[in-house]
Write a protein that holds these residues in place. Structure first.
Motif, PDB file in Angstrom:
ATOM      1  N   CYS A 191       0.829  -1.206   0.000  1.00 10.28           N
ATOM      2  CA  CYS A 191       0.000   0.000   0.000  1.00 10.28           C
ATOM      3  C   CYS A 191       0.865   1.258   0.000  1.00 10.28           C
ATOM      4  O   CYS A 191       0.581   2.220  -0.720  1.00 10.28           O
ATOM      5  CB  CYS A 191      -0.928  -0.015   1.212  1.00 10.28           C
ATOM      6  SG  CYS A 191      -2.166   1.285   1.198  1.00 10.28           S
ATOM      7  N   GLU A 229      -8.118   4.790  -0.324  1.00 13.90           N
ATOM      8  CA  GLU A 229      -9.185   3.981   0.286  1.00 13.90           C
ATOM      9  C   GLU A 229      -8.639   2.671   0.839  1.00 13.90           C
ATOM     10  O   GLU A 229      -9.027   2.244   1.934  1.00 13.90           O
ATOM     11  CB  GLU A 229     -10.272   3.708  -0.758  1.00 13.90           C
ATOM     12  CG  GLU A 229     -11.110   4.941  -1.116  1.00 13.90           C
ATOM     13  CD  GLU A 229     -12.119   4.660  -2.218  1.00 13.90           C
ATOM     14  OE1 GLU A 229     -12.166   3.482  -2.675  1.00 13.90           O
ATOM     15  OE2 GLU A 229     -12.850   5.583  -2.613  1.00 13.90           O
ATOM     16  N   ALA A 230      -7.731   2.037   0.098  1.00 16.63           N
ATOM     17  CA  ALA A 230      -7.119   0.790   0.586  1.00 16.63           C
ATOM     18  C   ALA A 230      -6.286   1.045   1.835  1.00 16.63           C
ATOM     19  O   ALA A 230      -6.321   0.268   2.798  1.00 16.63           O
ATOM     20  CB  ALA A 230      -6.253   0.178  -0.514  1.00 16.63           C
ATOM     21  N   ASP A 232      -6.732   3.511   4.042  1.00 20.39           N
ATOM     22  CA  ASP A 232      -7.629   3.825   5.152  1.00 20.39           C
ATOM     23  C   ASP A 232      -8.342   2.582   5.664  1.00 20.39           C
ATOM     24  O   ASP A 232      -8.624   2.476   6.868  1.00 20.39           O
ATOM     25  CB  ASP A 232      -8.650   4.877   4.716  1.00 20.39           C
ATOM     26  CG  ASP A 232      -8.014   6.240   4.495  1.00 20.39           C
ATOM     27  OD1 ASP A 232      -6.879   6.434   4.965  1.00 20.39           O
ATOM     28  OD2 ASP A 232      -8.634   7.094   3.854  1.00 20.39           O
ATOM     29  N   HIS A 233      -8.620   1.631   4.780  1.00 22.26           N
ATOM     30  CA  HIS A 233      -9.270   0.392   5.207  1.00 22.26           C
ATOM     31  C   HIS A 233      -8.379  -0.373   6.182  1.00 22.26           C
ATOM     32  O   HIS A 233      -8.856  -0.888   7.205  1.00 22.26           O
ATOM     33  CB  HIS A 233      -9.594  -0.475   3.991  1.00 22.26           C
ATOM     34  CG  HIS A 233     -10.161  -1.818   4.347  1.00 22.26           C
ATOM     35  ND1 HIS A 233     -11.450  -1.985   4.825  1.00 22.26           N
ATOM     36  CD2 HIS A 233      -9.603  -3.062   4.319  1.00 22.26           C
ATOM     37  CE1 HIS A 233     -11.672  -3.262   5.071  1.00 22.26           C
ATOM     38  NE2 HIS A 233     -10.565  -3.940   4.770  1.00 22.26           N
ATOM     39  N   GLN A 236      -8.232   1.663   9.542  1.00 26.88           N
ATOM     40  CA  GLN A 236      -9.519   1.598  10.237  1.00 26.88           C
ATOM     41  C   GLN A 236      -9.738   0.225  10.861  1.00 26.88           C
ATOM     42  O   GLN A 236     -10.291   0.118  11.967  1.00 26.88           O
ATOM     43  CB  GLN A 236     -10.658   1.922   9.263  1.00 26.88           C
ATOM     44  CG  GLN A 236     -10.768   3.381   8.878  1.00 26.88           C
ATOM     45  CD  GLN A 236     -11.165   4.256  10.060  1.00 26.88           C
ATOM     46  OE1 GLN A 236     -11.702   3.783  11.048  1.00 26.88           O
ATOM     47  NE2 GLN A 236     -10.873   5.545   9.951  1.00 26.88           N
ATOM     48  N   GLN A 237      -9.299  -0.803  10.180  1.00 25.28           N
ATOM     49  CA  GLN A 237      -9.428  -2.154  10.734  1.00 25.28           C
ATOM     50  C   GLN A 237      -8.610  -2.291  12.013  1.00 25.28           C
ATOM     51  O   GLN A 237      -9.080  -2.864  13.012  1.00 25.28           O
ATOM     52  CB  GLN A 237      -8.965  -3.176   9.695  1.00 25.28           C
ATOM     53  CG  GLN A 237      -9.227  -4.617  10.079  1.00 25.28           C
ATOM     54  CD  GLN A 237      -8.828  -5.579   8.975  1.00 25.28           C
ATOM     55  OE1 GLN A 237      -7.829  -5.381   8.292  1.00 25.28           O
ATOM     56  NE2 GLN A 237      -9.605  -6.628   8.790  1.00 25.28           N
ATOM     57  N   HIS A 280      -5.507   8.330  13.234  1.00 25.37           N
ATOM     58  CA  HIS A 280      -5.460   7.651  11.931  1.00 25.37           C
ATOM     59  C   HIS A 280      -4.308   8.193  11.091  1.00 25.37           C
ATOM     60  O   HIS A 280      -3.468   7.443  10.579  1.00 25.37           O
ATOM     61  CB  HIS A 280      -6.800   7.872  11.220  1.00 25.37           C
ATOM     62  CG  HIS A 280      -6.903   7.215   9.883  1.00 25.37           C
ATOM     63  ND1 HIS A 280      -7.825   6.217   9.622  1.00 25.37           N
ATOM     64  CD2 HIS A 280      -6.229   7.409   8.720  1.00 25.37           C
ATOM     65  CE1 HIS A 280      -7.692   5.836   8.372  1.00 25.37           C
ATOM     66  NE2 HIS A 280      -6.733   6.550   7.802  1.00 25.37           N
TER      67      HIS A 280
END
Length: 369
Positions: A191, A229-230, A232-233, A236-237, A280
């Motif tokens: 990422c 988005e990848a 942040d996923h 967030q997980q 984050h």
């Protein structure tokens, strides 16, 4: 209709440019370098140094519709970054920066404010206090495993930069998320690579020079959004898992420490309210700012030593003297690093020849200086 829109945008850009020149007509400004595509130069540090030889240590560049002042001498940089650091502590809010900071302004790209200071204080506390007992043994363990893996591949070609990058990512992953699971490290590493490649692509950088191009279809923008988005996923997980297992007054890693720090009062953390988005983006900052910079520096160190075998021999003699000949694991704590003066000098010389961030990040003045 499209042609009319382009014409209108060109007229607006020209009017803004002329207005800027009119408002600055009475100011004594540094000399302006001709052209406006300087920051797309393939070897930007050398190009800026050549301009300094022609224009002096302080000059301006045209960057789209705005001017950028370049400081290219030790004296001017020390005055701005040390003696008047508050005046130069701001960050320009670039379009590309906003695209990669969708949750909250992060530390490296966020503008200077009391809330930014609170964000920095919490992140620094987490790094220095929340992990001080686990950092050094962890680095020693992972570095030892790294050396053993490379030793097992003796004689085979090795992409040393990728290996260093994975090692650094694994260390940061453990410090931030408390995990060094291979799958998580590989996902984060991929990422980070994808994000840097998408962010540095010309289709994104050109938006800073010609802002109205953001209204047109751009595959680079679409790709950058997908990578963000990848990213942040993944974060967030980890945030969700840590909140579910959080124990008050205890922390296993930086994420635990920062989540508990959000409960501090405004009096403790300054003006404003820190949110989960700040945590984050602090995690994102560590991976983006720490992985490739460290890996690149280590790779340059290997490259320089390969071309100077006599330095390899002298460094090995110093290590044998302090650690004992044939020692397979480090027994020298970081606080005693000055017992290895040649190694420290070698690291300093590598950083001098190949700085981690040769141009630093852009700054914005907070007031006339």
């Amino acid at each position: 209709m499209l042609l009319l829109g382009l014409l209108l945008l060109a007229l607006l850009a020209g009017a803004r440019l002329l207005w800027g020149q009119w408002t600055r007509r009475g100011l004594h400004l540094p000399p302006l370098a001709p052209g406006f595509l300087h920051l797309l130069h393939p070897n930007l540090p050398s190009h800026l140094l050549s301009l300094a030889r022609e224009l002096g240590p302080i000059y301006r560049l045209r960057y789209g519709l705005q001017d950028v002042v370049v400081l290219n001498s030790q004296q001017s940089i020390e005055e701005a970054m040390l003696r008047k650091w508050v005046d130069f502590a701001g960050r320009p809010q670039l379009l590309s920066s906003k695209m990669v900071c969708q949750h909250c302004p992060d530390l490296s790209l966020g503008d200077y404010s009391l809330l930014w200071k609170a964000h920095k204080k919490l992140s620094r506390s987490a790094l220095l206090l929340g992990t001080r007992h686990s950092m050094e043994p962890l680095v020693q363990q992972l570095a030892q495993e790294f050396c053993e893996r490379l030793g097992a591949r003796a004689g085979a070609p090795v992409d040393i930069h990728k290996e260093f990058s994975l090692l650094t990512c694994g260390i940061i992953c453990y410090l931030t998320f408390g995990s060094k699971e291979d799958t998580l490290v590989q996902n984060i590493h991929s990422c980070v690579q994808d994000l840097m490649n998408a962010w540095e692509h010309w289709s994104i950088q050109i938006l800073e020079i010609v802002p109205f191009l953001r209204f047109f279809p751009n595959p680079g923008v679409r790709r950058l959004k997908q990578v963000v988005e990848a990213r942040d996923h993944i974060v967030q997980q980890q945030l969700r898992q840590h909140k579910e297992s959080l124990v008050a007054g205890q922390w296993r890693d930086m994420l635990d420490y920062m989540l508990q720090g959000l409960g501090q009062s405004r009096k403790d953390w300054g003006s404003g309210q820190l949110r989960e988005g700040h945590v984050h983006m602090a995690m994102v900052d560590l991976f983006i700012g720490g992985t490739e910079t460290t890996a690149t520096t280590l790779s340059w160190a290997v490259a320089f030593l390969l071309h100077h075998p006599e330095m390899q021999r002298r460094l090995q003699e110093e290590l044998d003297l302090e650690l004992g000949p044939g020692c397979s694991a480090s027994q020298l704590p970081y606080k005693d690093r000055m017992r290895l003066p040649l190694l420290n000098a070698t690291i300093a010389e590598v950083l001098r020849l190949r700085p981690v961030v040769p141009l630093a990040l852009p700054h914005r003045t907070t007031r006339p200086s």
